[in-house]
Design a protein around this motif. Sequence first.
Motif, PDB file in Angstrom:
ATOM      1  N   LEU A  75      47.294  36.465  36.665  1.00 16.03           N
ATOM      2  CA  LEU A  75      46.207  36.991  37.493  1.00 16.03           C
ATOM      3  C   LEU A  75      46.220  36.298  38.844  1.00 16.03           C
ATOM      4  N   ASP A  76      45.922  37.074  39.857  1.00 15.18           N
ATOM      5  CA  ASP A  76      45.803  36.530  41.206  1.00 15.18           C
ATOM      6  C   ASP A  76      44.911  37.462  42.011  1.00 15.18           C
ATOM      7  N   GLU A  77      44.407  36.960  43.132  1.00 14.60           N
ATOM      8  CA  GLU A  77      43.582  37.738  44.050  1.00 14.60           C
ATOM      9  C   GLU A  77      44.241  37.769  45.420  1.00 14.60           C
ATOM     10  N   PHE A  78      44.116  38.897  46.089  1.00 11.74           N
ATOM     11  CA  PHE A  78      44.496  38.968  47.496  1.00 11.74           C
ATOM     12  C   PHE A  78      43.419  39.717  48.251  1.00 11.74           C
ATOM     13  N   GLU A  79      43.392  39.527  49.555  1.00  6.95           N
ATOM     14  CA  GLU A  79      42.283  40.003  50.365  1.00  6.95           C
ATOM     15  C   GLU A  79      42.697  41.150  51.268  1.00  6.95           C
ATOM     16  N   THR A  80      41.749  42.026  51.521  1.00  8.21           N
ATOM     17  CA  THR A  80      41.874  43.099  52.494  1.00  8.21           C
ATOM     18  C   THR A  80      40.472  43.331  53.062  1.00  8.21           C
ATOM     19  N   TYR A  81      40.216  44.494  53.603  1.00 11.80           N
ATOM     20  CA  TYR A  81      38.901  44.749  54.188  1.00 11.80           C
ATOM     21  C   TYR A  81      38.608  46.232  54.143  1.00 11.80           C
ATOM     22  N   GLU A  82      37.366  46.571  54.399  1.00 11.73           N
ATOM     23  CA  GLU A  82      36.933  47.966  54.471  1.00 11.73           C
ATOM     24  C   GLU A  82      36.304  48.208  55.841  1.00 11.73           C
TER      25      GLU A  82
ATOM     26  N   ARG B 235      36.095  47.358  58.798  1.00 10.37           N
ATOM     27  CA  ARG B 235      36.117  46.393  59.898  1.00 10.37           C
ATOM     28  C   ARG B 235      36.663  45.067  59.394  1.00 10.37           C
ATOM     29  N   ARG B 236      37.717  44.571  60.010  1.00 12.91           N
ATOM     30  CA  ARG B 236      38.430  43.413  59.496  1.00 12.91           C
ATOM     31  C   ARG B 236      37.589  42.141  59.501  1.00 12.91           C
ATOM     32  N   ASN B 237      36.876  41.863  60.598  1.00 20.01           N
ATOM     33  CA  ASN B 237      36.233  40.561  60.745  1.00 20.01           C
ATOM     34  C   ASN B 237      34.843  40.478  60.149  1.00 20.01           C
ATOM     35  N   THR B 238      34.325  41.585  59.592  1.00 17.82           N
ATOM     36  CA  THR B 238      32.961  41.545  59.035  1.00 17.82           C
ATOM     37  C   THR B 238      32.859  42.059  57.602  1.00 17.82           C
ATOM     38  N   ARG B 239      33.847  42.803  57.115  1.00 13.26           N
ATOM     39  CA  ARG B 239      33.719  43.408  55.781  1.00 13.26           C
ATOM     40  C   ARG B 239      34.966  43.122  54.936  1.00 13.26           C
ATOM     41  N   PRO B 240      35.188  41.872  54.562  1.00 13.26           N
ATOM     42  CA  PRO B 240      36.366  41.550  53.746  1.00 13.26           C
ATOM     43  C   PRO B 240      36.177  41.960  52.290  1.00 13.26           C
ATOM     44  N   LEU B 241      37.282  42.147  51.606  1.00 14.45           N
ATOM     45  CA  LEU B 241      37.302  42.505  50.189  1.00 14.45           C
ATOM     46  C   LEU B 241      38.290  41.601  49.460  1.00 14.45           C
ATOM     47  N   SER B 242      38.010  41.346  48.204  1.00 16.65           N
ATOM     48  CA  SER B 242      38.923  40.614  47.332  1.00 16.65           C
ATOM     49  C   SER B 242      39.359  41.543  46.201  1.00 16.65           C
ATOM     50  N   ILE B 243      40.654  41.533  45.888  1.00 17.02           N
ATOM     51  CA  ILE B 243      41.203  42.412  44.854  1.00 17.02           C
ATOM     52  C   ILE B 243      41.864  41.557  43.783  1.00 17.02           C
ATOM     53  N   PRO B 244      41.235  41.356  42.623  1.00 17.87           N
ATOM     54  CA  PRO B 244      41.917  40.675  41.509  1.00 17.87           C
ATOM     55  C   PRO B 244      42.871  41.633  40.808  1.00 17.87           C
ATOM     56  N   VAL B 245      44.055  41.149  40.494  1.00 19.26           N
ATOM     57  CA  VAL B 245      45.091  41.952  39.829  1.00 19.26           C
ATOM     58  C   VAL B 245      45.537  41.198  38.584  1.00 19.26           C
ATOM     59  N   LEU B 246      45.513  41.869  37.443  1.00 18.45           N
ATOM     60  CA  LEU B 246      45.934  41.288  36.168  1.00 18.45           C
ATOM     61  C   LEU B 246      47.109  42.094  35.633  1.00 18.45           C
TER      62      LEU B 246
END
Length: 354
Positions: free
Chosen positions: A124-131, A133-144
């Motif tokens: 399992l690991d997490e990586f980040e992206t956004y929805e 707007r890059r600098n105000t709405r980040p997202l984390s995506i856990p992948v198993l």
Amino acid sequence: MFTPPRCPYRTCSQHLRPKPEAFRPHGQYRTKCRPHPIPRFRCCVCLRTFSRQTFRMDYRDHRPDLNARLFQSLASGLGLRQSSRNLRLSLRCTELKFRKIARHLRRLNLNLRAPLQGQASFQLDEFETYEGRRNTRPLSIPVLIETKSRFILWAEAATIRPRGKMTPGRRRALADDETRFGKRRDRSRASLRRTFRRGAELAEKLDLVLLQTDKKSSYVDLAAQAFRPGRLSHLRTSGRLARTSANPLFPINHTEAMARDLMGRLRRDSWLVSKKRRFLDLGLQIFMAYRNYVRRRFNFDRVSPAEFLGFAPRRLEETEVLGWRQDWGKRSIHPLAVRGESVEDWLGAEPQRP
């Protein structure tokens, strides 16, 4: 000869507890998009009629012949606008097809899996992206994933709070977003809990579960809660190691890199960014279905991750993945069924690979 698995009308008593003799042939009809006639049936209880097409994913679609091509385009890194240009569809029609296909594939991803047998290990690991707007709405995506087969058990996006250097312009942007959408909450822990639960559902028959993650502190407690005590072996590796093939976390790192390549929404510098998180979740379902059932495990391999684990007898074609509807759980028609066999009957007849 196709046999209806049930009456499609929910108010009928044959919808949940169907009897094979409750349905009789009721003629057939032809369509412009298919060369063969489509049989019709009548329910002997509610007396309503339906056809074989009622049980298909492309039921009531105006252009069902484009579904497989759209699925292949979206799983190859193209966006909705370019896909609509290639298929000569309107953008709105492409968006609606994308949502329908993704929701269907979400059910498929959950229906075709079965409890693991023998030995299995997870990463399992997490990586980040956004929805939006890059600098105000980040997202984390856990992948198993299951390590040896590279089967993606689950992946979803969760909102996280912005972090990093706060410039005056970024503070103003955060204040504007907070006025429009409210204070942004950190839902990464709840997302991790659901992701671990997906793995625990498949590992319920295993005596020993091997889990490999980086050294994020929250993984320890959440993994211990999801899996039964005394059977979890949790190995932790520093996330600062070089992401080469010698890294113990190379399988999950490679899966994340593949996701960024095959999903335009996840590229670091792209116009294809998701405007809303729920549409990114739909895109993840398309990538998971393509990776698990359609694509080879490796370029030099002939089997898919699902075939390696025994979830499917062979690699599935795009048209087969988008065939029968999967909105009835394990009782839905299997993608490879000819006479209407259910997923639970198909998995019971197929031996699991140790």
